[in-house]
Design a protein around this motif. Structure first.
Motif, PDB file in Angstrom:
ATOM      1  N   ARG A   1      -2.609  -1.280   0.043  1.00 30.93           N
ATOM      2  CA  ARG A   1      -1.326  -2.076   0.568  1.00 30.93           C
ATOM      3  C   ARG A   1      -0.842  -3.594  -0.406  1.00 30.93           C
ATOM      4  N   GLY A   2      -0.723  -4.626  -0.661  1.00 32.45           N
ATOM      5  CA  GLY A   2      -0.059  -5.701  -1.111  1.00 32.45           C
ATOM      6  C   GLY A   2       1.127  -4.323  -1.757  1.00 32.45           C
ATOM      7  N   TRP A   3       1.596  -5.129  -2.732  1.00 37.11           N
ATOM      8  CA  TRP A   3       2.663  -4.691  -3.989  1.00 37.11           C
ATOM      9  C   TRP A   3       2.564  -3.429  -4.195  1.00 37.11           C
TER      10      TRP A   3
ATOM     11  N   ILE B   1       5.749   2.073  -3.483  1.00 35.45           N
ATOM     12  CA  ILE B   1       5.256   3.347  -2.961  1.00 35.45           C
ATOM     13  C   ILE B   1       6.686   3.501  -1.786  1.00 35.45           C
ATOM     14  N   GLY B   2       6.478   2.483  -0.513  1.00 38.72           N
ATOM     15  CA  GLY B   2       7.409   2.375   0.231  1.00 38.72           C
ATOM     16  C   GLY B   2       8.885   2.177   0.129  1.00 38.72           C
ATOM     17  N   TRP B   3       8.940   2.378  -0.871  1.00 35.94           N
ATOM     18  CA  TRP B   3      10.495   1.783  -1.627  1.00 35.94           C
ATOM     19  C   TRP B   3      10.700   3.281  -2.213  1.00 35.94           C
ATOM     20  N   PHE B   4      10.182   3.825  -2.636  1.00 33.92           N
ATOM     21  CA  PHE B   4      10.219   5.214  -3.813  1.00 33.92           C
ATOM     22  C   PHE B   4      10.150   6.150  -2.248  1.00 33.92           C
ATOM     23  N   THR B   5       9.141   6.445  -0.849  1.00 36.46           N
ATOM     24  CA  THR B   5       9.919   6.888  -0.167  1.00 36.46           C
ATOM     25  C   THR B   5      11.308   6.990   0.696  1.00 36.46           C
ATOM     26  N   ASP B   6      11.670   5.873   0.679  1.00 34.81           N
ATOM     27  CA  ASP B   6      12.509   5.388   1.645  1.00 34.81           C
ATOM     28  C   ASP B   6      13.621   5.952   0.536  1.00 34.81           C
ATOM     29  N   ILE B   7      13.546   6.112  -0.570  1.00 36.63           N
ATOM     30  CA  ILE B   7      14.981   6.014  -1.931  1.00 36.63           C
ATOM     31  C   ILE B   7      14.851   8.134  -0.957  1.00 36.63           C
TER      32      ILE B   7
ATOM     33  N   VAL C   1       6.910  13.294   2.763  1.00 34.15           N
ATOM     34  CA  VAL C   1       6.558  13.857   4.008  1.00 34.15           C
ATOM     35  C   VAL C   1       4.187  12.780   4.418  1.00 34.15           C
ATOM     36  N   TYR C   2       4.672  13.410   3.512  1.00 28.89           N
ATOM     37  CA  TYR C   2       2.258  13.818   3.424  1.00 28.89           C
ATOM     38  C   TYR C   2       2.577  12.128   2.777  1.00 28.89           C
ATOM     39  N   ILE C   3       3.596  11.281   1.803  1.00 27.29           N
ATOM     40  CA  ILE C   3       3.078  10.056   2.260  1.00 27.29           C
ATOM     41  C   ILE C   3       2.897   8.741   3.141  1.00 27.29           C
ATOM     42  N   ARG C   4       4.063   9.481   4.263  1.00 27.88           N
ATOM     43  CA  ARG C   4       3.558   8.524   5.458  1.00 27.88           C
ATOM     44  C   ARG C   4       2.724   9.145   5.882  1.00 27.88           C
TER      45      ARG C   4
END
Length: 295
Positions: free
Chosen positions: A120-122, A127-133, A168-171
């Protein structure tokens, strides 16, 4: 009553693997997909034995655009090349690119998903920003943009397709880890001082494997379709490589779709069969590996 009880007892004594196999064998779509996928793989492996092909010499200008016949069961293209030979050798390219692209995206996406969901955390935020991009762009459009920047080639097309599959695999992995990390045995492992690597690889990763396997099977069809799209646009395999998308492009740009439709029908048909095979296989695996059904 006795037969019902014995059946329930036999099912309860089965291992999850045997139960999953038994459930998969009851899935008609899964079995059809498995048969088609195995046939495609065998065709790709045996292509050099069935019909040797040399793109530099296998041309017969006297037999250009001949319709299907006994000597050329899929007909010939605008350079007199046997379409059947090019199609079966094209299966080697498409399946290889699909499998390697999915393998790369699976490894990278699963690792990032495990890290994001567990720590979690930063790390999760980055990783969430990378995924959203990556998800902000349609996958095919993103693949086109990547190949346009690095240059058209089969290797670059494979890398581009793998990058589009990573989110896809990250989420998927992150969602499984977020629910599993609160389970009692994970909390017990942490309380006993288990190393993070052990918790991730020995406890959390096995929970994520069933949905990852299903997604990987479905992704092979998607990767094959995107590779064909890049080949059609001239951004994938370069001539004279017998790639299905490039074959469709040659027939379309040459104006042979109406006068010599076999030059487009058979490559398109094999793309459809490949996508259908792995989608059906993925559906069967989804039913077989459903944890609620394995209880």
């Amino acid at each position: 009553m006795a037969s019902v009880a014995s059946t329930s007892l036999r099912r309860s004594s089965e291992t999850p693997t045997r139960l999953a196999i038994r459930r998969f064998m009851k899935s008609s779509s899964g079995k059809i997909g498995l048969v088609l996928a195995v046939l495609l793989i065998l065709l790709a492996l045996l292509a050099p034995v069935l019909k040797p092909y040399d793109p530099a010499t296998d041309r017969d200008y006297l037999n250009r655009l001949k319709p299907p016949s006994a000597s050329h069961i899929f007909g010939t293209d605008n350079l007199g090349r046997d379409v059947f030979t090019r199609v079966i050798h094209g299966s080697r390219i498409s399946l290889r690119v699909g499998l390697i692209a999915v393998a790369i995206s699976l490894v990278v996406g699963t690792f990032l998903g495990l890290v994001a969901g567990y720590f979690r955390g930063w790390l999760e935020i980055v990783i969430g920003w990378f995924t959203d991009i990556l998800l902000a762009f349609p996958s095919t459009l993103l693949a086109i943009a990547i190949v346009a920047v690095v240059g058209p080639s089969l290797t670059n097309a494979m890398i581009a397709v793998s990058i589009t599959q990573i989110p896809v695999y990250i989420r998927l992995t992150r969602s499984v880890v977020l629910s599993a990390r609160e389970l009692d045995y994970i909390q017990a492992a942490n309380a006993l001082g288990a190393q993070n690597r052990r918790v991730l690889l020995r406890h959390l990763l096995p929970n994520a494997l069933p949905p990852i396997i299903v997604q990987a099977t479905l992704s092979i069809g998607t990767a094959t379709l995107e590779t064909a799209a890049l080949g059609f646009l001239g951004l994938g395999a370069q001539p004279p490589a017998p790639e299905w998308g490039a074959m469709l492009s040659d027939a379309f740009r040459g104006g042979y779709a109406l006068n010599s439709p076999w030059t487009m029908i058979f490559p398109g048909l094999f793309i459809m069969i490949t996508v259908l095979a792995f989608n059906l296989l993925g559906d069967g695996l989804r039913d077989a590996l459903d944890p609620r059904a394995l209880k």
